[in-house]
Design a protein around this motif. Structure first.
Motif, PDB file in Angstrom:
ATOM      1  N   PHE A  37       0.811  -1.105  -0.081  1.00  0.00           N
ATOM      2  CA  PHE A  37       0.219  -0.090   0.016  1.00  0.00           C
ATOM      3  C   PHE A  37       0.794   1.274   0.091  1.00  0.00           C
ATOM      4  CE2 PHE A  37      -2.364  -3.473   1.697  1.00  0.00           C
ATOM      5  CZ  PHE A  37      -3.921  -3.107   1.010  1.00  0.00           C
ATOM      6  N   ASN A  38       1.175   1.774  -1.283  1.00  0.00           N
ATOM      7  CA  ASN A  38       2.124   3.090  -1.414  1.00  0.00           C
ATOM      8  C   ASN A  38       1.933   4.067  -0.283  1.00  0.00           C
ATOM      9  OD1 ASN A  38       3.527   1.319  -3.438  1.00  0.00           O
ATOM     10  ND2 ASN A  38       1.757   1.863  -4.761  1.00  0.00           N
ATOM     11  N   LYS A  39       0.775   4.485  -0.596  1.00  0.00           N
ATOM     12  CA  LYS A  39       0.426   5.901   0.535  1.00  0.00           C
ATOM     13  C   LYS A  39       0.392   5.618   1.837  1.00  0.00           C
ATOM     14  CE  LYS A  39      -1.845   8.473  -3.104  1.00  0.00           C
ATOM     15  NZ  LYS A  39      -2.886   9.398  -3.428  1.00  0.00           N
ATOM     16  N   LEU A  40       0.210   4.421   2.254  1.00  0.00           N
ATOM     17  CA  LEU A  40       0.355   4.017   3.916  1.00  0.00           C
ATOM     18  C   LEU A  40       1.894   3.584   4.247  1.00  0.00           C
ATOM     19  CD1 LEU A  40      -3.158   2.314   4.032  1.00  0.00           C
ATOM     20  CD2 LEU A  40      -2.643   4.587   4.615  1.00  0.00           C
ATOM     21  N   GLY A  41       2.351   3.311   3.125  1.00  0.00           N
ATOM     22  CA  GLY A  41       3.970   2.897   3.572  1.00  0.00           C
ATOM     23  C   GLY A  41       3.836   1.440   4.017  1.00  0.00           C
ATOM     24  N   LEU A  42       3.005   0.653   3.869  1.00  0.00           N
ATOM     25  CA  LEU A  42       2.639  -0.697   4.298  1.00  0.00           C
ATOM     26  C   LEU A  42       3.200  -1.789   3.245  1.00  0.00           C
ATOM     27  CD1 LEU A  42      -0.591  -0.282   6.173  1.00  0.00           C
ATOM     28  CD2 LEU A  42       1.716  -0.306   7.202  1.00  0.00           C
ATOM     29  N   SER A  43       3.656  -2.655   3.719  1.00  0.00           N
ATOM     30  CA  SER A  43       3.903  -3.835   2.888  1.00  0.00           C
ATOM     31  C   SER A  43       3.452  -5.052   3.707  1.00  0.00           C
ATOM     32  CB  SER A  43       5.458  -4.086   2.262  1.00  0.00           C
ATOM     33  OG  SER A  43       5.805  -3.005   1.322  1.00  0.00           O
ATOM     34  N   ILE A  44       2.646  -6.038   3.268  1.00  0.00           N
ATOM     35  CA  ILE A  44       2.304  -7.095   4.005  1.00  0.00           C
ATOM     36  C   ILE A  44       2.713  -8.387   3.154  1.00  0.00           C
ATOM     37  CG2 ILE A  44       0.247  -8.317   5.052  1.00  0.00           C
ATOM     38  CD1 ILE A  44      -0.233  -4.652   4.284  1.00  0.00           C
ATOM     39  N   LYS A  45       3.155  -9.383   4.049  1.00  0.00           N
ATOM     40  CA  LYS A  45       4.017 -10.380   3.394  1.00  0.00           C
ATOM     41  C   LYS A  45       2.822 -11.286   3.365  1.00  0.00           C
ATOM     42  CE  LYS A  45       7.840 -13.591   4.270  1.00  0.00           C
ATOM     43  NZ  LYS A  45       8.207 -13.448   2.785  1.00  0.00           N
ATOM     44  N   PRO A  46       2.563 -12.099   2.579  1.00  0.00           N
ATOM     45  CA  PRO A  46       1.562 -13.193   2.356  1.00  0.00           C
ATOM     46  C   PRO A  46       1.906 -14.316   3.455  1.00  0.00           C
ATOM     47  CG  PRO A  46       2.695 -13.342   0.442  1.00  0.00           C
ATOM     48  CD  PRO A  46       3.529 -12.477   1.204  1.00  0.00           C
ATOM     49  N   LYS A  47       0.948 -14.939   4.362  1.00  0.00           N
ATOM     50  CA  LYS A  47       1.060 -16.095   5.113  1.00  0.00           C
ATOM     51  C   LYS A  47       0.034 -17.002   4.833  1.00  0.00           C
ATOM     52  CE  LYS A  47       2.909 -17.513   9.076  1.00  0.00           C
ATOM     53  NZ  LYS A  47       3.993 -18.384   9.012  1.00  0.00           N
ATOM     54  N   LYS A  48       0.271 -18.245   4.438  1.00  0.00           N
ATOM     55  CA  LYS A  48      -0.964 -19.103   4.382  1.00  0.00           C
ATOM     56  C   LYS A  48      -1.771 -19.170   5.361  1.00  0.00           C
ATOM     57  CE  LYS A  48      -1.394 -24.175   3.353  1.00  0.00           C
ATOM     58  NZ  LYS A  48      -0.602 -25.536   3.056  1.00  0.00           N
ATOM     59  N   GLY A  49      -2.911 -19.047   5.060  1.00  0.00           N
ATOM     60  CA  GLY A  49      -3.874 -19.201   6.126  1.00  0.00           C
ATOM     61  C   GLY A  49      -4.545 -17.978   6.822  1.00  0.00           C
ATOM     62  N   ARG A  50      -3.790 -16.862   6.275  1.00  0.00           N
ATOM     63  CA  ARG A  50      -4.329 -15.538   6.792  1.00  0.00           C
ATOM     64  C   ARG A  50      -4.832 -14.772   5.560  1.00  0.00           C
ATOM     65  NH1 ARG A  50       0.674 -13.579  10.494  1.00  0.00           N
ATOM     66  NH2 ARG A  50       0.603 -15.249  12.040  1.00  0.00           N
ATOM     67  N   ALA A  51      -5.721 -13.750   5.728  1.00  0.00           N
ATOM     68  CA  ALA A  51      -6.294 -12.816   4.654  1.00  0.00           C
ATOM     69  C   ALA A  51      -6.299 -11.120   5.154  1.00  0.00           C
ATOM     70  CB  ALA A  51      -7.788 -13.305   4.428  1.00  0.00           C
ATOM     71  N   LEU A  52      -5.946 -10.595   3.883  1.00  0.00           N
ATOM     72  CA  LEU A  52      -6.007  -9.357   4.188  1.00  0.00           C
ATOM     73  C   LEU A  52      -7.437  -8.618   3.772  1.00  0.00           C
ATOM     74  CD1 LEU A  52      -2.726  -7.938   2.223  1.00  0.00           C
ATOM     75  CD2 LEU A  52      -3.044  -8.005   4.716  1.00  0.00           C
ATOM     76  N   VAL A  53      -7.990  -8.170   4.482  1.00  0.00           N
ATOM     77  CA  VAL A  53      -9.278  -7.371   4.188  1.00  0.00           C
ATOM     78  C   VAL A  53      -9.063  -5.852   4.236  1.00  0.00           C
ATOM     79  CG1 VAL A  53     -11.547  -7.442   4.698  1.00  0.00           C
ATOM     80  CG2 VAL A  53     -10.519  -9.389   5.088  1.00  0.00           C
ATOM     81  N   TRP A  54      -9.645  -5.220   3.142  1.00  0.00           N
ATOM     82  CA  TRP A  54      -9.660  -3.591   3.273  1.00  0.00           C
ATOM     83  C   TRP A  54     -10.645  -3.059   2.435  1.00  0.00           C
ATOM     84  CZ3 TRP A  54      -5.987  -6.485   0.588  1.00  0.00           C
ATOM     85  CH2 TRP A  54      -5.973  -6.406  -0.983  1.00  0.00           C
ATOM     86  N   PRO A  55     -10.906  -1.869   2.987  1.00  0.00           N
ATOM     87  CA  PRO A  55     -11.873  -1.139   2.042  1.00  0.00           C
ATOM     88  C   PRO A  55     -11.281  -0.179   0.885  1.00  0.00           C
ATOM     89  CG  PRO A  55     -11.311   0.203   3.833  1.00  0.00           C
ATOM     90  CD  PRO A  55     -10.686  -1.117   4.089  1.00  0.00           C
ATOM     91  N   SER A  56     -12.111  -0.052  -0.182  1.00  0.00           N
ATOM     92  CA  SER A  56     -11.474   0.406  -1.415  1.00  0.00           C
ATOM     93  C   SER A  56     -12.185   1.998  -1.254  1.00  0.00           C
ATOM     94  CB  SER A  56     -11.774  -0.165  -2.676  1.00  0.00           C
ATOM     95  OG  SER A  56     -10.899  -1.471  -2.501  1.00  0.00           O
ATOM     96  N   VAL A  57     -13.123   2.337  -0.510  1.00  0.00           N
ATOM     97  CA  VAL A  57     -13.863   3.536  -0.777  1.00  0.00           C
ATOM     98  C   VAL A  57     -13.837   4.040   0.531  1.00  0.00           C
ATOM     99  CG1 VAL A  57     -15.384   2.830  -2.594  1.00  0.00           C
ATOM    100  CG2 VAL A  57     -16.209   2.339  -0.443  1.00  0.00           C
ATOM    101  N   LEU A  58     -14.245   5.422   0.533  1.00  0.00           N
ATOM    102  CA  LEU A  58     -14.348   6.311   1.709  1.00  0.00           C
ATOM    103  C   LEU A  58     -15.635   5.834   2.645  1.00  0.00           C
ATOM    104  CD1 LEU A  58     -13.630   9.654   0.165  1.00  0.00           C
ATOM    105  CD2 LEU A  58     -12.069   8.323   1.579  1.00  0.00           C
ATOM    106  N   ASP A  59     -15.308   5.896   3.831  1.00  0.00           N
ATOM    107  CA  ASP A  59     -16.231   5.499   4.948  1.00  0.00           C
ATOM    108  C   ASP A  59     -17.489   6.602   4.634  1.00  0.00           C
ATOM    109  OD1 ASP A  59     -15.166   3.514   5.985  1.00  0.00           O
ATOM    110  OD2 ASP A  59     -14.471   4.608   7.784  1.00  0.00           O
TER     111      ASP A  59
END
Length: 106
Positions: free
Chosen positions: A37-59
């Motif tokens: 996530f470029n603007k957040l400065g985050l890099s999340i490594k994939p890990k078997k059995g885990r999931a990333l969940v994120w919104p794509s729109v504004l609340d």
């Protein structure tokens, strides 16, 4: 790249870009393969059995894209990356998907 283009076309067609993305990892990756996530400065490594969940729109307005959620998949350097992406839509996504981002059935 493609995610942003697809999102813009969906908005122009008054369709639904996805509101949430669910990205479960099916494999561990030895090196690389992060979701960045470029603007957040985050890099999340994939890990078997885990999931990333994120919104794509504004609340405050789910018709507007949240630019902070722009992301990219980094190259896998060692190992193999498998995932099963899922998108949750607020509005009709079938019609524009049938159009194939061209706005035409032909």
């Amino acid at each position: 790249g493609w995610h942003l283009f697809s999102f813009i076309i969906s908005l122009l067609l008054n369709a639904s870009a996805y509101n949430f993305k669910i990205n479960p990892s099916l494999t561990d990756v030895e090196e690389g393969g992060e979701t960045r996530f470029n603007k957040l400065g985050l890099s999340i490594k994939p890990k078997k059995g885990r999931a990333l969940v994120w919104p794509s729109v504004l609340d405050e307005n789910p018709e507007l894209w949240d630019s902070r959620m722009y992301h990219e998949a980094k190259d896998v350097i060692k190992g193999e990356k498998r995932a099963a992406n899922h998108w949750i839509h607020l509005n009709d996504y079938i019609t524009p998907n049938d159009w194939g981002c061209t706005g035409s059935f032909s």
